[in-house]
Scaffold this motif. Structure first.
Motif, PDB file in Angstrom:
ATOM      1  N   CYS A 407       0.825  -1.212   0.000  1.00  0.00           N
ATOM      2  CA  CYS A 407       0.000   0.000   0.000  1.00  0.00           C
ATOM      3  C   CYS A 407       0.860   1.264   0.000  1.00  0.00           C
ATOM      4  CB  CYS A 407      -0.924   0.010   1.212  1.00  0.00           C
ATOM      5  SG  CYS A 407      -2.032  -1.409   1.281  1.00  0.00           S
ATOM      6  N   SER A 408       2.002   1.175   0.667  1.00  0.00           N
ATOM      7  CA  SER A 408       3.025   2.217   0.585  1.00  0.00           C
ATOM      8  C   SER A 408       2.480   3.616   0.882  1.00  0.00           C
ATOM      9  CB  SER A 408       3.678   2.132  -0.798  1.00  0.00           C
ATOM     10  OG  SER A 408       4.650   3.115  -1.010  1.00  0.00           O
ATOM     11  N   MET A 409       2.826   4.561   0.035  1.00  0.00           N
ATOM     12  CA  MET A 409       2.513   5.963   0.302  1.00  0.00           C
ATOM     13  C   MET A 409       1.030   6.290   0.184  1.00  0.00           C
ATOM     14  SD  MET A 409       4.246   9.310  -1.398  1.00  0.00           S
ATOM     15  CE  MET A 409       5.852   9.256  -0.641  1.00  0.00           C
ATOM     16  N   CYS A 410       0.213   5.349  -0.271  1.00  0.00           N
ATOM     17  CA  CYS A 410      -1.216   5.645  -0.322  1.00  0.00           C
ATOM     18  C   CYS A 410      -1.716   6.036   1.053  1.00  0.00           C
ATOM     19  CB  CYS A 410      -2.019   4.466  -0.856  1.00  0.00           C
ATOM     20  SG  CYS A 410      -3.792   4.731  -0.762  1.00  0.00           S
ATOM     21  N   ASP A 416       7.296   5.006   3.581  1.00  0.00           N
ATOM     22  CA  ASP A 416       7.067   5.798   2.364  1.00  0.00           C
ATOM     23  C   ASP A 416       6.059   6.907   2.660  1.00  0.00           C
ATOM     24  OD1 ASP A 416       8.578   3.718   1.422  1.00  0.00           O
ATOM     25  OD2 ASP A 416       6.919   2.702   0.408  1.00  0.00           O
ATOM     26  N   GLN A 417       6.575   8.060   3.066  1.00  0.00           N
ATOM     27  CA  GLN A 417       5.688   9.148   3.481  1.00  0.00           C
ATOM     28  C   GLN A 417       6.149  10.476   2.901  1.00  0.00           C
ATOM     29  OE1 GLN A 417       5.136   9.321   7.734  1.00  0.00           O
ATOM     30  NE2 GLN A 417       4.998   7.098   7.912  1.00  0.00           N
ATOM     31  N   LEU A 418       5.213  11.420   2.839  1.00  0.00           N
ATOM     32  CA  LEU A 418       5.568  12.791   2.501  1.00  0.00           C
ATOM     33  C   LEU A 418       6.096  13.475   3.753  1.00  0.00           C
ATOM     34  CD1 LEU A 418       2.464  13.954   0.396  1.00  0.00           C
ATOM     35  CD2 LEU A 418       4.684  13.116  -0.455  1.00  0.00           C
ATOM     36  N   ALA A 419       7.060  14.381   3.572  1.00  0.00           N
ATOM     37  CA  ALA A 419       7.524  15.212   4.689  1.00  0.00           C
ATOM     38  C   ALA A 419       6.528  16.370   4.845  1.00  0.00           C
ATOM     39  CB  ALA A 419       8.913  15.740   4.380  1.00  0.00           C
ATOM     40  N   PRO A 420       6.510  17.005   6.037  1.00  0.00           N
ATOM     41  CA  PRO A 420       5.594  18.136   6.219  1.00  0.00           C
ATOM     42  C   PRO A 420       5.797  19.193   5.129  1.00  0.00           C
ATOM     43  CG  PRO A 420       6.553  17.495   8.313  1.00  0.00           C
ATOM     44  CD  PRO A 420       7.248  16.680   7.258  1.00  0.00           C
ATOM     45  N   GLY A 421       4.704  19.636   4.534  1.00  0.00           N
ATOM     46  CA  GLY A 421       4.771  20.668   3.502  1.00  0.00           C
ATOM     47  C   GLY A 421       5.047  20.136   2.108  1.00  0.00           C
ATOM     48  N   GLU A 422       5.460  18.888   1.988  1.00  0.00           N
ATOM     49  CA  GLU A 422       5.724  18.317   0.663  1.00  0.00           C
ATOM     50  C   GLU A 422       4.418  18.152  -0.110  1.00  0.00           C
ATOM     51  OE1 GLU A 422       8.575  14.962  -0.880  1.00  0.00           O
ATOM     52  OE2 GLU A 422       8.392  14.784   1.284  1.00  0.00           O
ATOM     53  N   ARG A 423       4.507  18.289  -1.427  1.00  0.00           N
ATOM     54  CA  ARG A 423       3.322  18.198  -2.277  1.00  0.00           C
ATOM     55  C   ARG A 423       3.486  17.037  -3.256  1.00  0.00           C
ATOM     56  NH1 ARG A 423      -0.438  21.996  -3.279  1.00  0.00           N
ATOM     57  NH2 ARG A 423       0.832  23.624  -2.340  1.00  0.00           N
TER      58      ARG A 423
END
Lengths: 469, 201
Positions: A407-410, A416-423
């Motif tokens: 499932c990863s970044m879903c 597998d994550q976005l950093a704060p503020g990442e788009r």
């Protein structure tokens, strides 16, 4: 009066009906994963109960598994314990499991269809809201909570109140470059995230009939994003051809008997649905989200909306909040929004057809310098298939990362994550605040838009690339 | 499950719509294998904000959440219910809920009381103007009592009955094991089974 498709499937599974009680429904297949099952198995243990039908139960590991170094022990000890707990529960209760490293491991909604164990006319549940995916085969499939997981494990049934029926009539040819994902995002923006609450939805019409099983699954997958109990489509030759020859497909005389039954699974001509929605597919263009719920979407060619574009006070407040969270200014063309990350994968768009489409855009191209692109196949077999077609090399040559299945970044549960503020431009299903990582900002897109966006670094369609040349 | 007849507690106004279950508890908090210990993950993204309602006295010890429309949409995670319960909530009042969240609440013993948007607005106003003043939710009467005022709420008969009696669903269903056996004997042969294992090799 005749019956709708969903009423036919529902009625064929009623074990017991009583006044002022929900129907007791039989469950044909129970899919299990590591995150929503440990407390259910523990409940069985404490009550001295067994799994009633291990042969109708199938487990895999997907939500909390890494997509790198999968041959090594999971680094996070808490995640490792959760995965080990599923393995132990499967062994203790005699449940089939496809673990990390197994060729049949993958996102639970990818592996059911892939094994051919998802078939028309079934009832399918899983402790995961995207179980609606399996509706593409003409099954009633829906997500349940952990208490219900325990109930199904113990009894192979669920008490369920009969939902109302809705038809979504989709007619016309999808224009070039417009996919099932664009269609379902456009639908959700029209009906709103609560539009389907209390309904089982049947998607029908010439557009649906012309879609591949992969495209159909993408649409049914997102039924929950507009609140529907389940979404399904009548099975046809496309469905039968997809199932035929898969490991769990019926064979010989059983195949003939099954197909004969499956052909009866269509809404009768004289039915009445409680509600109907019409969509003209021929008028659609690539569709993307700007906000923090899947209903906050616009055509790629549009501008970021203003709160004043809305009339409902709740919608106005939600738009203000979403613009602030997404750090967007009303009136900005969607095509001018730059992204840091592109995620290609998930139970919405992690199938082989999705990877082929994205690879066709990326072949011979390089992704933008500032962009990282994660390509996460929906299952180990999708990964193997893609590698046999050389798609992995296309992604790697373009500068993307080629990962193991899950499932990863879903949902951002593994690393597998976005950093704060990442788009991110993401082919997944939810753009909720923090869904892909705390403070992360998500734009939901199709695989084609994801690939084009990776190349330009801003929300783009493949047609934009051609124009730029 | 414990019986639920009525509850009196401090109402907490949560003036937001579309609070999905990812916001109630983000995925990174779902790794525990127990039904307890999820309170730290409740509304995790907002808990660092000193102005967030749960960081404000006396709402921090509130037990009745007054939610905006479409509360609990999205993911099926029952952890969202457990997180609310682990924190101390016994009741959630709102105008519209995600179906799976509502169902999970009924199973786990968290009362979900449905009212009109106008009643939500009144309750928000009351909770904000009278911080710390308790309200009473009576499941028998399907009523919410706020000072001198009283409002009706909706809940389906079956869930209400189960909560009032503290019934365990599985035990109830197992009383019909004979009917399940009977149904199973009529299932067509062509229906698939996960065992014995078949794969593409």
């Amino acid at each position: 009066m005749g019956k709708t498709l969903s009423e036919k499937v529902w009625d064929a599974h009623v074990v017991r009906q009583a006044e002022r009680e929900p129907d007791l429904l039989y469950i044909d297949l129970h899919l299990v994963h590591e995150v929503t099952s440990p407390q259910a198995f523990e409940g069985l243990r404490m009550a001295g109960r067994s799994v009633r039908r291990p042969d109708l139960t199938l487990a895999t590991e997907d939500h909390n598994t890494p997509t790198l170094n999968i041959d090594r022990p999971i680094a996070d000890p808490v995640s490792r314990t959760q995965v080990d707990t599923l393995r132990k529960n499967a062994a203790d209760f005699g449940v089939r499991i496809h673990s990390l490293g197994d060729k049949d491991q993958g996102v639970v909604h990818i592996i059911g269809p892939q094994l051919g164990i998802t078939q028309p006319g079934m009832t399918i549940v899983c402790g995961d809201s995207h179980t609606s995916t399996h509706g593409a085969f003409g099954a009633i499939a829906f997500g349940i909570g952990t208490s219900e997981v325990e109930h199904v494990l113990a009894t192979q049934t669920l008490p369920q109140s009969r939902p109302r029926t809705m038809a979504v009539n989709i007619e016309g040819d999808l224009p070039d470059g417009v996919t099932a994902k664009d269609l379902v995002l456009a639908l959700i923006s029209k009906v709103g995230t609560g539009g389907g609450q209390g309904y089982i939805v049947e998607y029908r019409g010439s557009t649906v009939e012309s879609l591949s099983m992969e495209g159909r699954m993408t649409i049914c997958n997102m039924s929950i994003e507009w609140g529907a109990k389940a979404g399904l489509m009548a099975p046809d030759e496309t469905t039968f051809n997809y199932i035929m020859g898969r490991p769990h497909a019926p064979e010989g005389k059983q195949w003939d008997a099954a197909v004969e039954y499956w052909r009866t699974l269509r809404s009768d001509d004289d039915v009445t649905f409680d509600r109907e929605v019409d969509i003209d597919a021929s008028a659609l263009t690539p569709f993307v989200t700007w906000g923090t719920n899947p209903g906050q979407g616009v055509p790629l060619g549009a501008d970021v909306p203003s709160p004043s574009d809305f009339t409902d006070p709740g919608d106005i407040a939600a738009a203000e909040r979403a613009l602030e969270y997404m750090a967007l200014t009303a009136g900005t063309p969607m095509r001018e929004i730059t992204v840091d990350t592109v995620f290609l994968g998930s139970c919405t768009n992690g199938r082989i057809e999705d990877l082929r489409l994205a690879a066709s855009v990326l072949r011979g191209e390089r992704i933008a310098e500032a962009v990282r692109m994660l390509v996460v196949p929906g299952s180990a077999r999708v990964r193997l298939q893609a590698e046999s077609e050389g798609l992995d090399q296309v992604f790697l040559d373009a500068g993307a990362e080629w990962r193991a299945a899950g499932c990863s970044m879903c949902l951002g549960m593994n690393p597998d994550q976005l950093a704060p503020g990442e788009r991110a431009a993401s082919t997944s299903n939810r753009n909720f605040e923090g869904r892909q990582g705390k403070g992360g900002r998500t734009h939901l897109v199709s695989p084609a838009v994801a690939a084009a966006t990776a190349i330009t670094g801003r929300l783009s369609s493949p047609a934009d690339l051609a124009l730029a040349r | 499950m414990d019986k639920f007849t009525s509850h009196t507690g401090i109402p907490v106004p949560l003036r937001r719509s579309n609070v999905d279950t990812d916001q109630i508890i983000p995925a990174v908090y779902l790794k525990r294998i127990t039904r307890t210990g999820f309170e730290d993950g409740l509304f995790a993204a907002w808990r660092n904000d000193p102005d967030f309602v749960l960081n404000t006295e006396p709402y921090d010890v509130g037990t009745v959440l007054i939610a905006g429309p479409d509360f609990g949409t999205g993911s099926s995670r029952e952890h969202a219910v457990w997180a609310l319960q682990n924190y101390g909530f016994r009741v959630v009042i709102g105008a519209r809920f995600g179906d799976i969240f509502r169902s999970n609440s009924g199973k786990a013993g968290l009362l979900v009381a449905q009212v009109t948007p106008e009643v939500v607005e009144s309750l928000w106003g009351f909770a904000e103007q009278n911080p710390g003043t308790v309200i009473t939710i009576d499941l028998e009467e399907r009523s919410i009592t706020v000072g001198e005022q009283s409002f009706d709420f909706e809940i389906d008969d079956y869930t209400r009955h189960r909560l009032l009696e503290g019934l365990d669903d599985i035990s109830s269903t197992l009383r019909h094991a004979g009917e399940i056996d009977q149904y199973e004997s009529t299932r067509p042969d062509f229906k698939p089974a996960a065992l014995p294992i078949r794969t593409a090799g």
